[in-house]
Scaffold this active site. Sequence first.
Site, PDB file in Angstrom:
ATOM      1  N   PHE A 148      -4.228  67.633  49.434  1.00  0.00           N
ATOM      2  CA  PHE A 148      -3.132  68.496  49.892  1.00  0.00           C
ATOM      3  C   PHE A 148      -3.363  69.060  51.290  1.00  0.00           C
ATOM      4  O   PHE A 148      -2.432  69.445  51.979  1.00  0.00           O
ATOM      5  CB  PHE A 148      -2.931  69.670  48.908  1.00  0.00           C
ATOM      6  CG  PHE A 148      -3.909  70.801  49.106  1.00  0.00           C
ATOM      7  CD1 PHE A 148      -3.676  71.772  50.076  1.00  0.00           C
ATOM      8  CD2 PHE A 148      -5.069  70.890  48.354  1.00  0.00           C
ATOM      9  CE1 PHE A 148      -4.590  72.807  50.273  1.00  0.00           C
ATOM     10  CE2 PHE A 148      -5.983  71.908  48.551  1.00  0.00           C
ATOM     11  CZ  PHE A 148      -5.745  72.877  49.518  1.00  0.00           C
ATOM     12  N   LYS A 172      -0.561  57.294  47.607  1.00  0.00           N
ATOM     13  CA  LYS A 172      -0.303  58.302  46.567  1.00  0.00           C
ATOM     14  C   LYS A 172      -0.725  59.651  47.173  1.00  0.00           C
ATOM     15  O   LYS A 172      -1.886  60.021  47.151  1.00  0.00           O
ATOM     16  CB  LYS A 172      -1.131  57.967  45.319  1.00  0.00           C
ATOM     17  CG  LYS A 172      -0.572  58.457  44.008  1.00  0.00           C
ATOM     18  CD  LYS A 172      -0.335  59.946  43.924  1.00  0.00           C
ATOM     19  CE  LYS A 172      -1.605  60.752  43.757  1.00  0.00           C
ATOM     20  NZ  LYS A 172      -1.362  62.225  43.905  1.00  0.00           N
ATOM     21  N   GLU A 175       0.450  65.767  45.153  1.00  0.00           N
ATOM     22  CA  GLU A 175       1.698  66.200  44.518  1.00  0.00           C
ATOM     23  C   GLU A 175       2.024  67.654  44.853  1.00  0.00           C
ATOM     24  O   GLU A 175       3.087  68.156  44.506  1.00  0.00           O
ATOM     25  CB  GLU A 175       1.629  65.981  43.005  1.00  0.00           C
ATOM     26  CG  GLU A 175       0.562  66.766  42.258  1.00  0.00           C
ATOM     27  CD  GLU A 175      -0.819  66.112  42.255  1.00  0.00           C
ATOM     28  OE1 GLU A 175      -1.259  65.583  43.300  1.00  0.00           O
ATOM     29  OE2 GLU A 175      -1.493  66.147  41.194  1.00  0.00           O
ATOM     30  N   ARG A 176       1.082  68.349  45.538  1.00  0.00           N
ATOM     31  CA  ARG A 176       1.324  69.769  45.813  1.00  0.00           C
ATOM     32  C   ARG A 176       2.156  69.996  47.077  1.00  0.00           C
ATOM     33  O   ARG A 176       2.825  71.010  47.190  1.00  0.00           O
ATOM     34  CB  ARG A 176      -0.009  70.505  45.900  1.00  0.00           C
ATOM     35  CG  ARG A 176      -0.637  70.603  44.512  1.00  0.00           C
ATOM     36  CD  ARG A 176      -1.850  71.456  44.525  1.00  0.00           C
ATOM     37  NE  ARG A 176      -3.033  70.632  44.435  1.00  0.00           N
ATOM     38  CZ  ARG A 176      -4.271  71.087  44.513  1.00  0.00           C
ATOM     39  NH1 ARG A 176      -4.484  72.356  44.702  1.00  0.00           N
ATOM     40  NH2 ARG A 176      -5.293  70.277  44.404  1.00  0.00           N
ATOM     41  N   SER A 225     -11.499  66.097  46.363  1.00  0.00           N
ATOM     42  CA  SER A 225     -12.674  66.854  45.919  1.00  0.00           C
ATOM     43  C   SER A 225     -13.746  65.897  45.359  1.00  0.00           C
ATOM     44  O   SER A 225     -13.430  64.776  44.930  1.00  0.00           O
ATOM     45  CB  SER A 225     -12.252  67.859  44.851  1.00  0.00           C
ATOM     46  OG  SER A 225     -11.671  67.173  43.767  1.00  0.00           O
ATOM     47  N   CYS A 280     -11.913  70.371  55.039  1.00  0.00           N
ATOM     48  CA  CYS A 280     -13.207  69.853  54.570  1.00  0.00           C
ATOM     49  C   CYS A 280     -14.271  70.021  55.638  1.00  0.00           C
ATOM     50  O   CYS A 280     -15.451  69.858  55.367  1.00  0.00           O
ATOM     51  CB  CYS A 280     -13.093  68.398  54.167  1.00  0.00           C
ATOM     52  SG  CYS A 280     -12.726  67.363  55.571  1.00  0.00           S
ATOM     53  N   GLU A 382     -18.073  74.709  46.684  1.00  0.00           N
ATOM     54  CA  GLU A 382     -17.100  74.775  47.772  1.00  0.00           C
ATOM     55  C   GLU A 382     -16.048  75.825  47.416  1.00  0.00           C
ATOM     56  O   GLU A 382     -15.469  75.774  46.326  1.00  0.00           O
ATOM     57  CB  GLU A 382     -16.437  73.396  47.923  1.00  0.00           C
ATOM     58  CG  GLU A 382     -15.424  73.316  49.038  1.00  0.00           C
ATOM     59  CD  GLU A 382     -14.788  71.928  49.151  1.00  0.00           C
ATOM     60  OE1 GLU A 382     -14.513  71.292  48.108  1.00  0.00           O
ATOM     61  OE2 GLU A 382     -14.551  71.486  50.285  1.00  0.00           O
TER      62      GLU A 382
END
Length: 496
Positions: A148, A172, A175-176, A225, A280, A382
Amino acid sequence: MTTVGHLINGEMLTDAARTQPVYNPSTGEVSKEVALASVATVEQAIAAAQAAYPAWRNTPPIKRARVMFRFKQLLEENADEICRLVGEEHGKISHDAAGELQRGIENVEYACGVPELLKGEYSKNVGPDIDSWSDFQPLGVVAGITPFNFPTMVPMWMFPMAIACGNTFILKPSERDPSSTLFVAQLAQEAGLPPGVLNVVNGDKEAVDVLLTDKRVKAVSFVGSTPIAEYIYATANANGKRCQALGGAKNHAIVMPDADMDNAVNQLLGAAFGSSGERCMALSVAVAVGDQAADALVAKLKEAMKPLRVGAYNDSSNDFGPVITAAHKEKVNGFIASAVEQGAELVVDGRNPDVAGHENGFFVGATLIDRVTTEMDSYVQEIFGPVLQIVRANSMDEAMQMINDHEYGNGTCIFTRDGEAARFFADNIEVGMVGINVPLPVPVAYHSFGGWKRSLFGDLHAYGPDSVRFYTKRKTITQRWPSSGVREGVQFAFPS
Ligand code: NAD
């Protein structure tokens, strides 16, 4: 309510049997819903990509590059709308969204040079009348699964080069915050991609699992993640696919006693709190060497944090926006609480900031925690929020050991005026991307991006030269055209 659907074979479509709300994190309200692709929808996308592959593979690289040139132009012409969509669903302030988009565009620019990048290698006269060359051929249908936090840039680490190399692609996205990603893909389509070359399926694990197991998909790029990266890498490999899976991070900066402290403070503010720490490469730990350096650093940071503004994405005077979901806000607040419970010193508490007019937004203000130790949960895991933790070390060796012992190895930085120390650090630190007085050492598009240890599963890094290798397979051809009249007898010895 608008439903964000899929792009398959050049057409927009929605399968709305399963949907999920998409939030505006600045208001806390649902702004849209996203369709979650069924197995059948993903299979439809794979079939479209498979059908488009033979013609696209044989399209001359210079023509594929021309689509990239037009795509770059369309991205620039539509930058405001892209940044608005990023802001609305991710929460990034427009200056930050514009930076993300620019880094994405630079990957498209690199892909414009694909005829040069695919030139291969040639050796004449490797034997009598024999020439040999290596060719870099596309893989076929390849897939990308993205997080995201960079809804436009990370997809553009993947699909422009994959497509420019002659593959067809299924993306893909997260979805957020799916809308900006879908819009960018539509621009690529508009730039002249034949139908089926680039497909987008929105969805969750159900869609991902099809991409990981279907025999027609030859390679998978993943960014997200670490637990999911590990799952993706293992499953893709078990299904015979090439895979690169980039995971999470815990990026440390070492602040040496001789560092320009004011500069280090400015750099740390942007690198720790920019994008609410949801990068990240965010610097989330500063390891100060010596108590004197630590005291000076904490005092200066505390002062410099006072004017920082957290707020809605569409007010460009804000420094950073909300975090992605209400659940993530609770998780970040939970890490702050746990650090205090485990004995750290909360210097600036950013929990539950006042953001007038946006009381239901998912906001966490800039937070500073001192005297964090390596056993604390907030150090080990994290956080992915606007939280900067200070760890105190007695020496540079101790600081480096901490970094080398951490499970992640994405990015790191040293602030110092000592060239010898910087050189030693760069050479011996167990991290994939290293900054020397550069807080976010994100490589430019013509280098490659990747961490070490549990920040990356796979051999090749993302984008840049490694991506050309990832999205192609080498074929080596050895050819003899005997001079007229030359006939060789039978030979049983290995050719030399
Ligand atoms: P995430 O792992 O939750 O999701 C990433 C993608 O995986 C999404 O598309 C999601 O739909 C899919 N996914 C989620 N759960 C899945 C499951 N069980 N099975 C199959 N697919 C699944 O990550 P996120 O929260 O979207 O992104 C933040 C994370 O990404 C952070 O850990 C961050 O450090 C990392 N990240 C890493 C890099 C890098 O280059 N190393 C870059 C950006 C983000």
